[in-house]
Enzyme design. Structure first.
Site, PDB file in Angstrom:
ATOM      1  N   ASN A 147     -29.540  34.197 -40.350  1.00  0.00           N
ATOM      2  CA  ASN A 147     -29.465  35.389 -39.472  1.00  0.00           C
ATOM      3  C   ASN A 147     -27.996  35.609 -38.805  1.00  0.00           C
ATOM      4  O   ASN A 147     -27.904  36.126 -37.673  1.00  0.00           O
ATOM      5  CB  ASN A 147     -30.613  35.510 -38.497  1.00  0.00           C
ATOM      6  CG  ASN A 147     -30.703  34.148 -37.519  1.00  0.00           C
ATOM      7  OD1 ASN A 147     -29.721  33.447 -37.590  1.00  0.00           O
ATOM      8  ND2 ASN A 147     -31.854  34.007 -36.944  1.00  0.00           N
ATOM      9  N   ARG A 285     -26.938  30.574 -26.590  1.00  0.00           N
ATOM     10  CA  ARG A 285     -28.008  29.976 -25.930  1.00  0.00           C
ATOM     11  C   ARG A 285     -27.966  30.464 -24.346  1.00  0.00           C
ATOM     12  O   ARG A 285     -26.747  30.006 -23.760  1.00  0.00           O
ATOM     13  CB  ARG A 285     -28.353  28.423 -26.023  1.00  0.00           C
ATOM     14  CG  ARG A 285     -28.833  28.251 -27.428  1.00  0.00           C
ATOM     15  CD  ARG A 285     -30.240  28.586 -27.586  1.00  0.00           C
ATOM     16  NE  ARG A 285     -30.629  28.316 -28.875  1.00  0.00           N
ATOM     17  CZ  ARG A 285     -30.916  29.365 -30.011  1.00  0.00           C
ATOM     18  NH1 ARG A 285     -30.434  30.536 -29.653  1.00  0.00           N
ATOM     19  NH2 ARG A 285     -31.240  29.101 -31.170  1.00  0.00           N
ATOM     20  N   GLN A 314     -37.899  30.583 -22.365  1.00  0.00           N
ATOM     21  CA  GLN A 314     -38.463  31.771 -23.308  1.00  0.00           C
ATOM     22  C   GLN A 314     -39.713  31.680 -23.578  1.00  0.00           C
ATOM     23  O   GLN A 314     -40.104  30.340 -24.280  1.00  0.00           O
ATOM     24  CB  GLN A 314     -37.566  31.834 -24.625  1.00  0.00           C
ATOM     25  CG  GLN A 314     -35.886  32.378 -24.357  1.00  0.00           C
ATOM     26  CD  GLN A 314     -35.343  32.541 -25.560  1.00  0.00           C
ATOM     27  OE1 GLN A 314     -34.349  33.147 -25.612  1.00  0.00           O
ATOM     28  NE2 GLN A 314     -35.828  32.399 -26.902  1.00  0.00           N
ATOM     29  N   HIS A 333     -34.960  38.195 -26.835  1.00  0.00           N
ATOM     30  CA  HIS A 333     -34.369  37.257 -28.029  1.00  0.00           C
ATOM     31  C   HIS A 333     -34.490  38.117 -29.391  1.00  0.00           C
ATOM     32  O   HIS A 333     -35.563  37.572 -30.094  1.00  0.00           O
ATOM     33  CB  HIS A 333     -34.774  35.734 -27.837  1.00  0.00           C
ATOM     34  CG  HIS A 333     -33.912  34.728 -28.903  1.00  0.00           C
ATOM     35  ND1 HIS A 333     -33.920  33.522 -28.652  1.00  0.00           N
ATOM     36  CD2 HIS A 333     -33.059  35.154 -29.610  1.00  0.00           C
ATOM     37  CE1 HIS A 333     -33.009  32.747 -29.556  1.00  0.00           C
ATOM     38  NE2 HIS A 333     -32.558  33.833 -30.088  1.00  0.00           N
TER      39      HIS A 333
HETATM   40  P1  NAD Z   1     -22.431  27.149 -36.844  1.00  0.00           P
HETATM   41  O1  NAD Z   1     -22.748  26.052 -36.853  1.00  0.00           O
HETATM   42  O2  NAD Z   1     -21.856  28.060 -38.041  1.00  0.00           O
HETATM   43  O3  NAD Z   1     -20.889  27.338 -35.769  1.00  0.00           O
HETATM   44  C1  NAD Z   1     -21.081  26.513 -34.382  1.00  0.00           C
HETATM   45  C2  NAD Z   1     -19.581  26.463 -34.207  1.00  0.00           C
HETATM   46  O4  NAD Z   1     -19.548  25.947 -33.013  1.00  0.00           O
HETATM   47  C3  NAD Z   1     -18.757  25.433 -35.133  1.00  0.00           C
HETATM   48  O5  NAD Z   1     -17.878  25.942 -35.692  1.00  0.00           O
HETATM   49  C4  NAD Z   1     -18.642  24.070 -34.006  1.00  0.00           C
HETATM   50  O6  NAD Z   1     -17.324  23.536 -34.281  1.00  0.00           O
HETATM   51  C5  NAD Z   1     -18.526  25.047 -32.893  1.00  0.00           C
HETATM   52  N1  NAD Z   1     -18.492  24.111 -31.548  1.00  0.00           N
HETATM   53  C6  NAD Z   1     -19.664  23.314 -31.355  1.00  0.00           C
HETATM   54  N2  NAD Z   1     -19.313  22.826 -30.151  1.00  0.00           N
HETATM   55  C7  NAD Z   1     -18.272  23.637 -29.574  1.00  0.00           C
HETATM   56  C8  NAD Z   1     -17.434  23.334 -28.347  1.00  0.00           C
HETATM   57  N3  NAD Z   1     -18.028  22.289 -27.333  1.00  0.00           N
HETATM   58  N4  NAD Z   1     -16.538  23.956 -28.039  1.00  0.00           N
HETATM   59  C9  NAD Z   1     -16.086  24.679 -29.130  1.00  0.00           C
HETATM   60  N5  NAD Z   1     -16.793  24.968 -30.151  1.00  0.00           N
HETATM   61  C10 NAD Z   1     -17.842  24.344 -30.498  1.00  0.00           C
HETATM   62  O7  NAD Z   1     -23.567  28.192 -36.153  1.00  0.00           O
HETATM   63  P2  NAD Z   1     -23.818  29.648 -36.064  1.00  0.00           P
HETATM   64  O8  NAD Z   1     -24.605  29.861 -37.282  1.00  0.00           O
HETATM   65  O9  NAD Z   1     -22.568  30.368 -35.808  1.00  0.00           O
HETATM   66  O10 NAD Z   1     -24.484  29.641 -34.830  1.00  0.00           O
HETATM   67  C11 NAD Z   1     -24.181  29.401 -33.506  1.00  0.00           C
HETATM   68  C12 NAD Z   1     -25.079  29.373 -32.486  1.00  0.00           C
HETATM   69  O11 NAD Z   1     -25.707  30.536 -32.433  1.00  0.00           O
HETATM   70  C13 NAD Z   1     -26.483  28.537 -33.067  1.00  0.00           C
HETATM   71  O12 NAD Z   1     -26.231  27.208 -32.588  1.00  0.00           O
HETATM   72  C14 NAD Z   1     -27.585  28.996 -32.280  1.00  0.00           C
HETATM   73  O13 NAD Z   1     -27.647  28.479 -31.007  1.00  0.00           O
HETATM   74  C15 NAD Z   1     -26.948  30.754 -31.648  1.00  0.00           C
HETATM   75  N6  NAD Z   1     -27.650  31.569 -32.682  1.00  0.00           N
HETATM   76  C16 NAD Z   1     -28.650  32.502 -31.895  1.00  0.00           C
HETATM   77  C17 NAD Z   1     -29.350  33.251 -32.717  1.00  0.00           C
HETATM   78  C18 NAD Z   1     -29.967  34.634 -32.108  1.00  0.00           C
HETATM   79  O14 NAD Z   1     -30.929  35.150 -32.388  1.00  0.00           O
HETATM   80  N7  NAD Z   1     -29.530  35.034 -30.743  1.00  0.00           N
HETATM   81  C19 NAD Z   1     -29.470  33.322 -34.115  1.00  0.00           C
HETATM   82  C20 NAD Z   1     -28.647  32.593 -34.705  1.00  0.00           C
HETATM   83  C21 NAD Z   1     -28.155  31.562 -34.003  1.00  0.00           C
END
Ligand code: NAD
Length: 394
Positions: A147, A285, A314, A333
């Site tokens: 997603n 989050r 949530q 959400h």
């Molecule tokens: P991903 O793993 O592809 O990317 C996460 C990125 O965050 C990575 O590039 C990592 O290096 C970076 N990162 C981690 N810690 C960090 C920090 N302290 N400072 C800077 N960068 C940091 O994940 P994604 O698919 O892009 O998803 C990201 C987040 O979005 C998920 O972990 C989830 O919490 C959230 N999400 C929300 C929904 C929603 O419905 N709202 C859906 C999917 C994901």
């Protein structure tokens, strides 16, 4: 035979199945970067159906019950008397979605001695205490990329909603008004603004790509810097840390996972260092931000707007201050649970289960924890053993 506890959001109040607005969802060819779509041996639902709620059961009921497994599906997830907690002691597998998270705290993991696999049907496994999962040898897996584009689209929508003052303008129409000046007094063009992403992983990069045609100045920070060629292609400025990033932007979109490094990162001090009138969109989050610091910054005018779809807990209580704070454009959400996204993460959940039951390895990119350590995507994006990651976890 395994006992699987599936925690899903309740059915629509209008009944199940709903009357669908469209007759299906487009099939996308694959994900950016070449990762292939989920590939289970079969599907027992039609893509485009609402499978993320209890009656939908992620389309898994026939598959699991015909194989002789016991399937419990519930939305009753909170508190010691919840059905989830009652079913945990002999559960082998728990599946839940971040939109309606079954918080798998260390205490709950201790009450589930048979638990071996926790699947996040979606992305973001912070509702599982990863340290406790590591200590107990529980595998944690999620449906990476399922997603990501859905969320990036939602972030584009919410950035525009805030900057262009969509929600109050819409309200004037519904209320029978035509108050152009009231609408325009807080409306701007996005063009020319500095727009940044905190974390340029799958979602953050997808957002950068979608925003580039708006003729904005793009910025990002990430613990892992993008390849130079990608930075050049997107014309995006790298910042070594979030402090430098927030000072340089008018609009900030948060896309980092929740883990000890990001927990409560956006506090009074960081918000005060932003330009007056900045906008924040947080679809990552809620606990990356300090709840009351966001409210105070909106009240003082330091923030011009806040939007997103993630809350803590949530579902949030009726008196959660983010429901009523000024200049917000929050949704529940929902960004990652469009009917389009559900088709992919339900298929991915089935793929993981098929591999698990057959004793085959789960795709590396789906893994967060395996073999008593962070693994796969978890190794790249999370940290373990570093303390508090969530109000719900410790
Ligand atoms: P991903 O793993 O592809 O990317 C996460 C990125 O965050 C990575 O590039 C990592 O290096 C970076 N990162 C981690 N810690 C960090 C920090 N302290 N400072 C800077 N960068 C940091 O994940 P994604 O698919 O892009 O998803 C990201 C987040 O979005 C998920 O972990 C989830 O919490 C959230 N999400 C929300 C929904 C929603 O419905 N709202 C859906 C999917 C994901």
């Amino acid at each position: 035979m395994a006992k699987i506890v599936l925690v899903l959001y309740p059915d629509p109040i209008s009944g199940y199945p709903p009357v669908y607005a469209r007759d299906g969802v487009p099939v996308v060819p694959g994900y950016p970067g070449g990762q292939s779509l989920p590939s289970p041996s079969a599907l027992d639902f039609t893509p485009g159906e609402l499978v993320g709620c209890v009656s939908g059961a992620l389309g898994l009921r026939t598959f699991l019950e015909q194989a002789g497994h016991q399937l419990v599906v519930t939305s009753d997830k909170d508190g010691p008397d919840s059905e989830f907690e009652r079913e945990l002691p002999d559960a082998d597998i728990v599946i839940s979605q971040p939109f309606w998270p079954a918080y798998l705290t260390a205490e709950r993991i201790a009450k589930a001695p048979r638990l071996k696999l926790a699947i996040t049907a979606g992305i973001g496994s912070d509702h599982v205490d990863l340290d406790a999962a590591i200590a107990r040898g529980i595998t944690v897996a999620e449906i990476t990329y399922s997603n990501s584009i859905s969320v990036a689209e939602h972030a584009v929508m919410q950035i525009l909603a805030l900057v262009r003052n969509f929600v109050p303008s819409h309200r004037w129409v519904v209320d029978g008004g035509w108050n152009i000046a009231d609408c325009a007094a807080r409306a701007y063009d996005l063009e020319g603004m500095d727009v940044g992403v905190m974390a340029a992983g799958r979602i953050g990069q997808a957002l950068l790509r979608r925003l580039a045609p708006f003729a904005v100045n793009l910025h990002y920070t990430d613990t892992r810097r993008l390849p130079e060629a990608v930075e050049r292609e997107l014309n995006v400025t790298f910042h070594p840390d979030v402090h430098s990033l927030v000072r340089a932007v008018d609009v900030l979109s948060i896309h980092a996972p929740l883990h000890p490094q990001t927990y409560h990162l956006f506090d009074d001090k960081l918000l005060a260092s932003m330009r007056r009138g900045s906008y924040i969109v947080n679809t990552a989050r809620a606990e990356i931000c300090v709840r009351d610091a966001i409210v105070a910054a909106l009240q003082s005018g330091q923030l011009a707007g806040y939007a997103g779809d993630v809350w803590y807990p949530q579902p949030p209580p009726a008196d959660h201050p983010w429901r009523t704070m000024p200049h917000h454009a929050m949704t529940p959400h929902v960004s990652g649970t469009t009917l389009s996204a559900q088709a992919r993460y339900a298929a991915g959940t089935r793929e993981i289960l098929e591999d698990w039951f057959a004793g085959r390895p789960i795709r590396e990119e789906y893994l967060i924890v395996a073999g008593g350590q962070l693994a796969g995507t978890g190794k790249e994006s999370y940290t373990a053993g570093a303390g508090k990651a969530s109000d719900g976890q410790r």
